[in-house]
Write an enzyme that holds these catalytic residues in place. Structure first.
Site, PDB file in Angstrom:
ATOM      1  N   HIS A  55      45.975  31.741  33.401  1.00  0.00           N
ATOM      2  CA  HIS A  55      46.139  32.297  34.759  1.00  0.00           C
ATOM      3  C   HIS A  55      47.621  32.252  35.112  1.00  0.00           C
ATOM      4  O   HIS A  55      48.211  31.177  35.121  1.00  0.00           O
ATOM      5  CB  HIS A  55      45.353  31.470  35.778  1.00  0.00           C
ATOM      6  N   ARG A  84      48.656  33.705  37.987  1.00  0.00           N
ATOM      7  CA  ARG A  84      48.620  33.613  39.462  1.00  0.00           C
ATOM      8  C   ARG A  84      49.278  34.766  40.208  1.00  0.00           C
ATOM      9  O   ARG A  84      49.332  34.740  41.426  1.00  0.00           O
ATOM     10  CB  ARG A  84      49.244  32.300  39.950  1.00  0.00           C
ATOM     11  N   ASP A 136      43.529  27.706  28.835  1.00  0.00           N
ATOM     12  CA  ASP A 136      42.884  27.843  30.148  1.00  0.00           C
ATOM     13  C   ASP A 136      43.841  27.361  31.252  1.00  0.00           C
ATOM     14  O   ASP A 136      43.473  26.617  32.163  1.00  0.00           O
ATOM     15  CB  ASP A 136      41.550  27.100  30.221  1.00  0.00           C
ATOM     16  N   HIS A 160      48.694  24.904  39.767  1.00  0.00           N
ATOM     17  CA  HIS A 160      48.439  24.779  41.206  1.00  0.00           C
ATOM     18  C   HIS A 160      49.663  24.203  41.902  1.00  0.00           C
ATOM     19  O   HIS A 160      50.418  23.440  41.298  1.00  0.00           O
ATOM     20  CB  HIS A 160      47.272  23.812  41.458  1.00  0.00           C
TER      21      HIS A 160
END
Lengths: 333, 429
Positions: free
Chosen positions: B63, B65, B306, B310
């Site tokens: 990801h 983002r 994966d 954050h």
């Protein structure tokens, strides 16, 4: 590869004294006994004309209830007042807070007001751990219930009630009955009973209300209440939340009552001098028969009285543990 | 631009090569291995003596983002982290904001990645519009814009009919479908594996069946539709066995496992540390052992990071209220090397699962190998170098990893993407 942090690394100070009270799990028998002894000594305060002790004079206790509760909140409030603390009650329903950041912000704000103790109830398991470990380690945190994880003061007031009526833990068989899956009370009771050395702890309930591999906590599992109550000294009932009926966990209240409700008839299976506990509020006719709840073997009102003493005990112990820690850190600095 | 990587031990599992040799790169392609091509005059020389030279790694799920969640990371920041981790190709899932269900979003992602120039970003498109699980997304148009696979990520396609139609449409155009299998109702509000630890902590558990039930449903529909399918980030040994069973019956199905599932288990959650809050959840020790065996046997064809960076606040809350995920680009290779160090798997095998394994799944023959004419994507690492991931040296915008301050053995020294050096470790001391 990684050793998870033991709760005691958070809740005990360097001398092994309580500085937060997060969980009964992992605490020594000596410490649990100390809580019970201290609570015993506070019991007669309630009988006096002047019901106050000066132990927490000048300290500020903030009751932070992120989950609705009137009973637990009021006993904590009264316990703090009996110890002469200044008390601030905050009922913060979780719906009004967006998760995460604002919990932290709320706590940091109160921290800036120099609160000395947070009594926290929160719907997330581990909330009290999180606060004590990451947000305000220097404020005594008392867990007043976190999700399904722990409700240590409830468990300790149950222990006090059992000790006052039965004395020696080592001879007792205790059965916890009902919705074990959703119960933070049951988990804290299991750890406390095991540490205090009872002969046997049983859990009784349908498979849908038993947590996966609960036997790993050192309990005997029964799905048949008539089997599970044989030779039991202490019957510890749990509250069944109404919403469980809507989630395919149980077919109906009446079927639950028939199979797992504590009736006079079922209580007769236990030992003749068996006592009955319930954390309240009780659902008459759902998990317990009225005549049992009000009967001679019910200790439900004793539990309330003892609850006050236990909360006074852990509050005074945690504040003193924090002060000790600060003194030590001051000396080291 | 001509670059030579000199004196390294070249491991290229696709070509069964493991030898000391010089690698010659020219015009963004591999020009030669061993002997310099005629008239080759290097513009730049990388000294790789004592080091290992492998194809640039391919990460099947990362990801980045962007667009939509740039407080967590951007294409620029996360591809920089990829380069520092020796990863030259990232496959990104479609659940950014807006969701990747229009060609415009695909083009935006590819453009930003090209502008950053650190790594190749291959977007996955949404299988259904808005990932709602109802109306088919414009798969053909998305594919033409650059999507390499199609996924509904962890969003449910509740109607089995809608799922089957989607798979049949994908099969029509010979498109690859990716599943992140998770039954919605069995997952519920769960935040960790359902077992002893979840029972003790009072955290809502996710039973193994949440994954296996969905794997079974998907496999049956894949067989019916005859589509190429890949299962990403599996956590249960039983899921891998079911997929392997289908492979043995001739179905075109593959799977990968995220690197942290080879190391961590549900027991790590015991201290309520939100860095262990990941989705899919960390499973049991038995699953971890089973996944390791399956990786060795080749039943798991790829390892992914994966990667889910954050911002700090996303992890600052009680466990269940935190956002799941581990930032993983920079620890993918070091952890894979730890599997080798632990005697679990050979170096060449683990490099295979990080390079040509994922390339084959994607059907990208010019990636994941060092054949002449393939993309000049190369990772050079020092297998003996000990280092620690710290807040200071971490390149990803996310610091959410339990491996922070963990000492690794084996460090990327240089990454070449499209023939250009995009990362070079700072000179030591």
């Amino acid at each position: 590869m990684f050793e998870p942090i033991d709760a005691n690394q958070i809740q005990l100070n360097s001398q092994g004294q309580l500085k937060h009270f997060l969980t009964t799990e992992g605490l020594s028998r000596e410490l649990l006994t100390e809580i019970l002894d201290t609570a015993d000594s506070f019991l007669d305060v309630g009988e006096r004309q002047v019901k106050k002790l000066p132990l927490l004079r000048g300290t500020t206790v903030a009751n932070l209830f992120f989950e609705n509760s009137t009973r637990t909140l009021s006993t904590f409030e009264l316990a703090a007042k009996r110890l002469s603390a200044d008390v601030l009650n905050l009922n913060i329903s979780t719906s009004s807070t967006t998760k995460g950041e604002s919990l932290r912000d709320t706590l940091m704000t109160l921290h800036a007001m120099h609160a000395d103790m947070f009594v926290v109830r929160h719907s997330d398991s581990g909330a009290a751990h999180y606060i004590a470990q990451h947000v305000t380690p220097d404020v005594a945190v008392i867990n007043a219930g976190d999700g399904r994880h722990a409700h240590p003061t409830q468990a300790m007031l149950d222990m006090l009630t059992i000790r006052r009526h039965k004395g020696d833990f080592s001879k007792l068989t205790c059965a916890i009955v009902g919705d074990i899956l959703h119960s933070r009370v049951a988990r804290s009771q299991i750890h406390a009973l095991r540490t205090l050395g009872v002969a046997e702890v049983r859990v009784i309930g349908p498979q849908t209300l038993l947590p996966r591999h609960i036997e790993a906590l050192g309990v005997m599992v029964y799905t048949d209440m008539n089997e599970g109550l044989k030779d039991v000294d202490v019957v510890m009932m749990l509250r069944l939340q109404k919403e469980r009926m809507n989630s395919a966990l149980l077919p109906s209240e009446s079927e639950f009552y028939k199979l797992y409700g504590l009736t006079e008839e079922k209580l007769a299976i236990a030992k003749p001098d068996a006592v009955v506990l319930h954390p309240g509020p009780i659902n008459r006719g759902v998990e317990i028969e009225s005549s049992v709840a009000d009967g001679p073997r019910s200790l439900i009102l004793d539990q309330v009285t003892n609850g006050l003493a236990v909360r006074m005990a852990v509050m005074s112990m945690a504040v003193s543990g924090q002060m000790q820690e600060k003194q030590n850190n001051g000396e080291n600095a | 631009m001509k670059l030579v990587i000199q004196g390294g031990r070249v491991i290229d599992p696709a070509n069964d090569i493991d030898q000391q040799a010089d690698l010659y790169l020219q015009d963004g392609k591999v020009a030669a291995l061993g002997q310099a091509p005629e008239g080759f005059e290097a513009d730049q020389v990388l000294d790789a003596s004592g080091q290992i030279v492998v194809p640039g790694l391919i990460d099947l799920c990362a990801h980045v983002r962007e667009p939509g969640y740039t407080q967590k990371g951007t294409i620029a920041s996360e591809t920089r982290a990829a380069a520092a981790g020796g990863i030259t190709t990232l496959v990104t899932p479609p659940d950014c904001k807006p969701i990747v269900d229009t060609p415009a979003v695909v083009e935006l992602i590819i453009d930003r990645a090209e502008a950053a120039g650190n790594a190749r970003v291959l977007p996955m498109g949404a299988l259904t519009q808005g990932l709602k699980g109802e109306q088919l997304a414009p798969l053909h148009a998305l594919h033409s814009s650059g999507c390499v696979a199609f996924s509904n990520v962890r969003q449910p396609v509740r109607s089995s009919l809608a799922l089957m139609r989607s798979l049949e449409y994908a099969a029509t155009h010979d498109l690859l479908v990716q599943f992140q299998p998770q039954d919605e109702s069995l997952t519920g509000k769960g935040c960790m594996h359902e077992d002893t630890t979840s029972s003790r902590l009072g955290l809502d558990g996710i039973p193994e069946a949440a994954e296996t039930v969905e794997v079974a449903r998907c496999l049956l529909l894949v067989e019916q539709a005859g589509v190429r399918a890949h299962f990403g980030q599996l956590t249960c040994e039983r899921s891998v066995k079911m997929i392997q069973g289908s492979r043995e019956r001739g179905l075109p199905v593959t799977c990968d496992v995220a690197i942290h599932h080879f190391f961590l288990t549900d027991e790590n959650v015991a201290g309520f540390d939100s860095n262990f809050h990941v989705m899919p959840p960390l499973r049991s020790q038995l699953d971890r052992a089973g996944l390791r065996q399956a990786l060795l046997a080749g039943d798991v064809q790829a390892i992914c990071s994966d990667h889910q960076p954050h911002e700090a606040a996303a992890k600052q809350a009680p466990f269940a209220a935190t956002e799941p995920g581990i930032t993983g680009l920079e620890t993918l290779l070091p952890l894979a090397l730890l599997l080798v160090e632990q005697g679990m798997i050979d170096l060449a095998q683990v490099i295979d699962r990080l390079t040509c394994g994922p390339a084959k799944i994607l059907g990208q023959s010019e990636l994941g190998n060092l054949s002449v004419g393939s993309a000049a994507d190369v990772c050079v690492f020092d297998p003996e170098e000990k280092w620690t991931l710290t807040d200071d040296n971490c390149q990803s915008a996310g610091r959410n990893t339990p491996f922070m301050d963990f000492e690794f053995k084996g460090q990327v020294t240089a990454t070449v993407f499209g023939g250009k050096v995009v990362y070079q470790r700072a000179e030591q001391g």
